[in-house]
Design an enzyme around this catalytic site. Structure first.
Site, PDB file in Angstrom:
ATOM      1  N   CYS A 428       0.783  -1.232   0.000  1.00  0.00           N
ATOM      2  CA  CYS A 428       0.000   0.000   0.000  1.00  0.00           C
ATOM      3  C   CYS A 428       0.819   1.289   0.000  1.00  0.00           C
ATOM      4  O   CYS A 428       0.437   2.232  -0.692  1.00  0.00           O
ATOM      5  CB  CYS A 428      -1.061   0.006   1.096  1.00  0.00           C
ATOM      6  SG  CYS A 428      -0.647  -0.875   2.575  1.00  0.00           S
ATOM      7  N   ARG A 457       7.491 -11.016   4.802  1.00  0.00           N
ATOM      8  CA  ARG A 457       7.195 -10.889   6.226  1.00  0.00           C
ATOM      9  C   ARG A 457       7.968 -11.947   6.992  1.00  0.00           C
ATOM     10  O   ARG A 457       8.088 -13.079   6.537  1.00  0.00           O
ATOM     11  CB  ARG A 457       5.686 -11.047   6.481  1.00  0.00           C
ATOM     12  CG  ARG A 457       4.902  -9.965   5.779  1.00  0.00           C
ATOM     13  CD  ARG A 457       3.416 -10.101   5.979  1.00  0.00           C
ATOM     14  NE  ARG A 457       2.742  -9.116   5.136  1.00  0.00           N
ATOM     15  CZ  ARG A 457       1.421  -8.985   5.031  1.00  0.00           C
ATOM     16  NH1 ARG A 457       0.639  -9.792   5.733  1.00  0.00           N
ATOM     17  NH2 ARG A 457       0.908  -8.078   4.256  1.00  0.00           N
ATOM     18  N   GLN A 475       0.826 -10.928  -3.420  1.00  0.00           N
ATOM     19  CA  GLN A 475      -0.597 -10.647  -3.271  1.00  0.00           C
ATOM     20  C   GLN A 475      -1.164 -10.225  -4.624  1.00  0.00           C
ATOM     21  O   GLN A 475      -0.505  -9.498  -5.366  1.00  0.00           O
ATOM     22  CB  GLN A 475      -0.802  -9.499  -2.278  1.00  0.00           C
ATOM     23  CG  GLN A 475      -0.335  -9.819  -0.878  1.00  0.00           C
ATOM     24  CD  GLN A 475      -0.505  -8.630   0.042  1.00  0.00           C
ATOM     25  OE1 GLN A 475      -0.164  -7.506  -0.320  1.00  0.00           O
ATOM     26  NE2 GLN A 475      -1.044  -8.867   1.229  1.00  0.00           N
ATOM     27  N   ASP A 477      -2.929  -7.850  -5.325  1.00  0.00           N
ATOM     28  CA  ASP A 477      -3.306  -6.704  -4.516  1.00  0.00           C
ATOM     29  C   ASP A 477      -3.915  -5.592  -5.365  1.00  0.00           C
ATOM     30  O   ASP A 477      -3.653  -5.506  -6.560  1.00  0.00           O
ATOM     31  CB  ASP A 477      -2.042  -6.164  -3.827  1.00  0.00           C
ATOM     32  CG  ASP A 477      -2.354  -5.518  -2.489  1.00  0.00           C
ATOM     33  OD1 ASP A 477      -3.545  -5.432  -2.149  1.00  0.00           O
ATOM     34  OD2 ASP A 477      -1.401  -5.112  -1.810  1.00  0.00           O
ATOM     35  N   HIS A 479      -5.437  -1.312  -4.543  1.00  0.00           N
ATOM     36  CA  HIS A 479      -5.930  -0.294  -3.617  1.00  0.00           C
ATOM     37  C   HIS A 479      -6.898   0.596  -4.361  1.00  0.00           C
ATOM     38  O   HIS A 479      -6.577   1.107  -5.429  1.00  0.00           O
ATOM     39  CB  HIS A 479      -4.757   0.478  -3.016  1.00  0.00           C
ATOM     40  CG  HIS A 479      -3.916  -0.405  -2.148  1.00  0.00           C
ATOM     41  ND1 HIS A 479      -2.833  -1.102  -2.627  1.00  0.00           N
ATOM     42  CD2 HIS A 479      -4.073  -0.784  -0.854  1.00  0.00           C
ATOM     43  CE1 HIS A 479      -2.345  -1.856  -1.654  1.00  0.00           C
ATOM     44  NE2 HIS A 479      -3.072  -1.691  -0.576  1.00  0.00           N
ATOM     45  N   LYS A 562     -13.369  -5.205   7.858  1.00  0.00           N
ATOM     46  CA  LYS A 562     -12.888  -6.033   6.764  1.00  0.00           C
ATOM     47  C   LYS A 562     -13.767  -7.251   6.552  1.00  0.00           C
ATOM     48  O   LYS A 562     -14.551  -7.636   7.420  1.00  0.00           O
ATOM     49  CB  LYS A 562     -11.450  -6.473   7.028  1.00  0.00           C
ATOM     50  CG  LYS A 562     -11.281  -7.278   8.303  1.00  0.00           C
ATOM     51  CD  LYS A 562      -9.826  -7.701   8.452  1.00  0.00           C
ATOM     52  CE  LYS A 562      -9.650  -8.569   9.681  1.00  0.00           C
ATOM     53  NZ  LYS A 562      -8.288  -9.126   9.768  1.00  0.00           N
ATOM     54  N   HIS A 608      -8.313  -1.815   0.639  1.00  0.00           N
ATOM     55  CA  HIS A 608      -7.301  -2.818   0.269  1.00  0.00           C
ATOM     56  C   HIS A 608      -8.074  -4.070  -0.098  1.00  0.00           C
ATOM     57  O   HIS A 608      -8.970  -4.454   0.645  1.00  0.00           O
ATOM     58  CB  HIS A 608      -6.412  -3.221   1.446  1.00  0.00           C
ATOM     59  CG  HIS A 608      -5.799  -2.115   2.217  1.00  0.00           C
ATOM     60  ND1 HIS A 608      -4.449  -1.875   2.209  1.00  0.00           N
ATOM     61  CD2 HIS A 608      -6.333  -1.193   3.052  1.00  0.00           C
ATOM     62  CE1 HIS A 608      -4.176  -0.862   3.012  1.00  0.00           C
ATOM     63  NE2 HIS A 608      -5.299  -0.427   3.537  1.00  0.00           N
TER      64      HIS A 608
END
Length: 741
Positions: A428, A457, A475, A477, A479, A562, A608
């Site tokens: 992000c 991570r 991901q 991903d 946004h 979420k 997200h």
RNA sequence: GCCGCUGUAGCUCAGUGGUAGAGCGCACCCUUGGUAAGGGUGAGGUCGUGGGUUCAAAUCCCACUAGCGGCUCCA
């Protein structure tokens, strides 16, 4: 005098208190014989009870019975049997290992039961003892000793437990009595009484004990019950495995041995369950991943880092192409960003200070290290300067969020800071910077930035697991930067995407969690009105899915509510896949804005979302979902051509070339095996279509079809027709293998 | 990170103190076979790494490392 309501609504009145067993007997001798417990409701909700429970006032009752042969047991029956089996196992272990094994806590679970126990120093329990424990359990079951409940006043029972010197039972008793624990101390707040059932039990001023046989003569245990009437009603039980567990789940507390077991009404059902476990192991993505050469983890590369081998890469690429095409339809734009960023970036986003321990260590510039070293500075000093933030940044963050993550002693002037880079733990910040890199009008909103972004991570080593829990993952991903008014529609769009993906892949076995804020906590950012709207949007979106979902207060991120999608792997562990999160924090931290119709800047809301979650985890789950038998469009190899003998190798080569020209992934097995052997190999590799070609086929420009899962020759068809058929199957992402002569 | 178990050929595994094994896979040869493995020959291992005990260690002990099962954690 009690009036008892039966499940069918019939009422029976008695002029004296009566036991549940007697009620069963009054209904029928067969029921009485099959009964192992009762669900009683005295008006305060249904609760499982012993058959021997005395009913002295009005109640409704459902008799819990052992299943008839060839019938599956009800969850209530299994609960009773397994809870009882836990006692039998504990007794067996104390017989085999020693009476000084201290029992702590032994509940039933979804698949069996466990008992946590403290094994004194010098003694050991290992899988070598399992045979002896199983044998002893079988004996106890065969002895058919009654489970005998008796109660003692709380103070008396507590005194007795204390004299027995088992602090775990003392703790259990104190909690049952609603007293503060005298033996368990923790910085953490006490967990609620562990309770795997939804059944309620009341705090009573007395303690209940169960003897497996006669109190005082046979084995007994502090227990709130309920249990089956006698040990033979357990059926078949078995100790399964050993693990460790913390007392109260508190890692700073005692480490206990958790002994897992399971029980079923019959030996046949137990055997069937064990067999099913064996089968499940064969579906394990780590096993299939190796066999089909889908991915590799190499010690020399590092723990939890996935190497996608060519076969696995094909699957991943197909999935990415699939999702990218859906994103295009929904108006997303694609971006590419690097895998690292300056520490300052993650200090701004809050990731660095907040999640410091679960990230890879910062990458510090060599020059800085050398300077510090030359000045005789310690490692601690370096850490201090790496982790500190500039006054400017601290001011900025504190102003907007009251950030708890920056402590005053970590604020340093710029020339005291050591700069560095970090492997990104999230995408992000990069996307926020792209949004901020150009001005935006409300007319442009929402801005949807998508990237298959790889993040890193530092997961605890004990957590790593094949592809499902890793240290580097990609991901799918995106946004979404939108106005407040657009949040609901955008969340809805995200869920539509997830729905399309799951439907295409035939994944039905998942659950949905909607994480809401904890009403009693103040840790959340964003206004109450925004939260109300966002939570309502999430719930409405989840409702529109047509799938059961749970609302989970307290499970929201601190920055917004979420929606998570959770699936189970073959051994029953749950993994979170897709997620949609609303974020009121990030736009503030990065000072993002768009120009509204009023010609003033406004804060966007950020969503997200990652419908797969991570490519690694998703593929791992997908391997298990399909047990390696992927639909044609995903299969690394879609067709294999098997010539009958080397005499047909040339034609096989032509067939392969024609398929490849048609964009079908294909190889030919030109070895000198017999066709039976080539079929065996292709079947083991789970290839969707085998085309067997011999002189007959070559003459007719045909292929003989054998489809995966069909154990026979489907007959011949013209090559061109097969190509048309498989192309359509691939293009439509069909789940079934449908090309037939 | 914690507790327990495990680490031998590419894969699955046998080998409990005395010269390193099997099946599958791989290479080559024979076989040219119409639907879930025809036959033969051969290559391939510093037994996870480092220490220790011993005349002698894959085997016993210690440490490390990785995997597995749990626990705890998961932006």
């Amino acid at each position: 005098m009690p009036t008892i309501t039966l499940p069918n609504g019939d009422k029976k009145s008695f002029d004296h208190p009566i036991t549940a067993a007697q009620v069963a007997a009054s209904i029928g001798a067969g029921l009485a014989k099959a009964a192992i417990g009762a669900k009683l409701d005295f008006g305060d909700g249904p609760a499982l009870r012993d058959l021997s429970t005395t009913i002295d006032r009005d109640a409704s009752i459902a008799i819990i019975t052992a299943p008839k042969p060839n019938q599956a047991a009800t969850p209530d029956a299994l609960y009773l049997m397994r809870h009882s089996a836990a006692h039998v196992m504990a007794e067996a272990i104390q017989d085999v290992i020693g009476k000084d094994v201290q029992l702590a806590y032994g509940p039933p679970t979804d698949t069996g039961f466990f008992y946590d126990m403290f094994v004194p120093a010098g003694k050991k329990i290992s899988s070598d003892h399992f045979d002896a424990i199983n044998k002893r359990m079988a004996e106890i079951i065969k002895e058919d000793r009654p489970f005998t409940r008796y109660e003692q006043p709380g103070d008396e029972g507590l005194k007795r437990l204390k004299s027995e010197g088992n602090k775990y039972k003392v703790d259990n008793a104190e909690r049952a009595l609603g007293l503060p624990s005298s033996v368990y101390q923790s910085a953490k707040p006490l967990a609620a009484t562990p309770d795997t059932s939804s059944l309620r039990h009341s705090v009573t001023p007395s303690l209940s004990f169960y003897a497996t046989g006669a109190p005082g003569r046979n084995w007994e245990d502090l227990c709130r019950g309920p249990h089956v009437p006698s040990t033979s009603r357990i059926g078949a039980a078995r100790v399964m495995s050993l693990a460790s567990a913390y007392w109260h789940g508190d890692e700073n507390s005692d480490r206990l041995i958790r002994v897992y077991g399971t029980a079923f009404p019959t030996q046949e059902q137990l055997d069937a369950y064990l067999n099913q476990l064996e089968e499940a192991k064969k579906r394990d993505h780590r096993v299939i991943g190796r066999a089909l050469r889908l991915f590799h983890i190499d010690e020399d590369v590092g723990q939890g880092l996935i190497l996608w081998t060519p076969n696995g890469s094909i699957i991943r690429k197909e999935l990415q192409t699939f999702i990218a095409s859906e994103l295009k339809k929904q108006g997303y734009t694609e971006v590419f960003t690097p895998h690292i960023g300056r520490l300052e970036l993650y200090k701004t986003s809050g990731h660095f200070p907040y999640y410091k321990d679960s990230q890879f260590a910062p990458i510090v510039e060599r020059e800085d290290l050398e300077k510090l070293s030359a000045a005789g500075r310690t490692c601690a000093e370096m850490t201090n300067r790496v982790e500190a933030v500039s006054e400017r940044l601290a001011r900025g963050i504190n102003e907007r969020t009251g950030a708890q993550t920056i402590t005053p002693d970590r604020i340093k002037p710029d020339d005291q800071l050591i700069e560095g880079f970090m492997l990104r733990p999230m995408n992000c910040p990069h996307h926020a910077k792209i949004f901020a890199s150009s001005p935006h009008s409300y007319r442009d909103m929402p801005v949807r930035l998508a990237e298959f972004g790889t993040v890193y991570r530092w997961e605890q080593s004990g957590e790593l697991n094949g592809m499902t829990r890793v240290r580097g993952f990609t991901q799918d991903d995106a946004h979404l930067f939108c106005t407040e008014d657009q949040v609901a529609a955008e969340v809805q769009g995200c869920l539509t995407l997830v729905k399309i993906i799951f439907a295409t892949l035939g994944m039905k076995d998942y659950r949905v969690r909607v994480g809401l804020r904890d009403p009693d906590s103040a840790k959340y950012t964003g206004s109450a009105e925004s939260w109300d709207k966002a939570e309502a949007a999430c719930i409405a979106a989840a409702e529109s899915l047509g799938v059961a979902f749970s609302k989970e207060p307290g499970e929201a991120a601190f920055y917004g509510p979420k929606i998570d999608f959770v699936v189970k792997d073959v051994i029953g562990r749950e993994w979170q896949l897709g997620t949609v999160q609303i974020d009121y924090n990030m736009a503030n931290r990065f000072d993002l804005s768009y120009v509204g119709p009023d010609n003033h800047p406004h804060r966007p809301v950020v969503i997200h979302r990652a419908p797969f979650g991570s490519m690694e985890r998703f593929c791992g789950v997908l391997i298990e979902h399909f047990a390696g038998s992927f639909p044609t469009w995903l299969s690394p190899e879609q067709v294999r051509v098997l010539p009958i003998s080397e005499k047909t190798n040339e034609y096989a080569g032509k067939v392969m070339a024609a398929l490849r020209a048609a964009d079908v992934r294909c190889s030919a097995d030109l070895g000198n095996d017999r066709v039976q052997g080539k079929i065996k190999v292709a079947a083991d590799e789970k290839i969707p279509y085998m085309l067997i070609v011999g002189p007959r086929d070559a003459e007719n420009n045909a292929v003989s079809i054998r489809a995966r899962g069909t154990e026979k020759d489907l007959g011949a068809m013209p090559l061109e027709q097969f190509i048309d058929g498989i192309r359509a199957e691939i293009a439509e992402k069909r789940a079934e293998l449908g090309v037939r002569p």
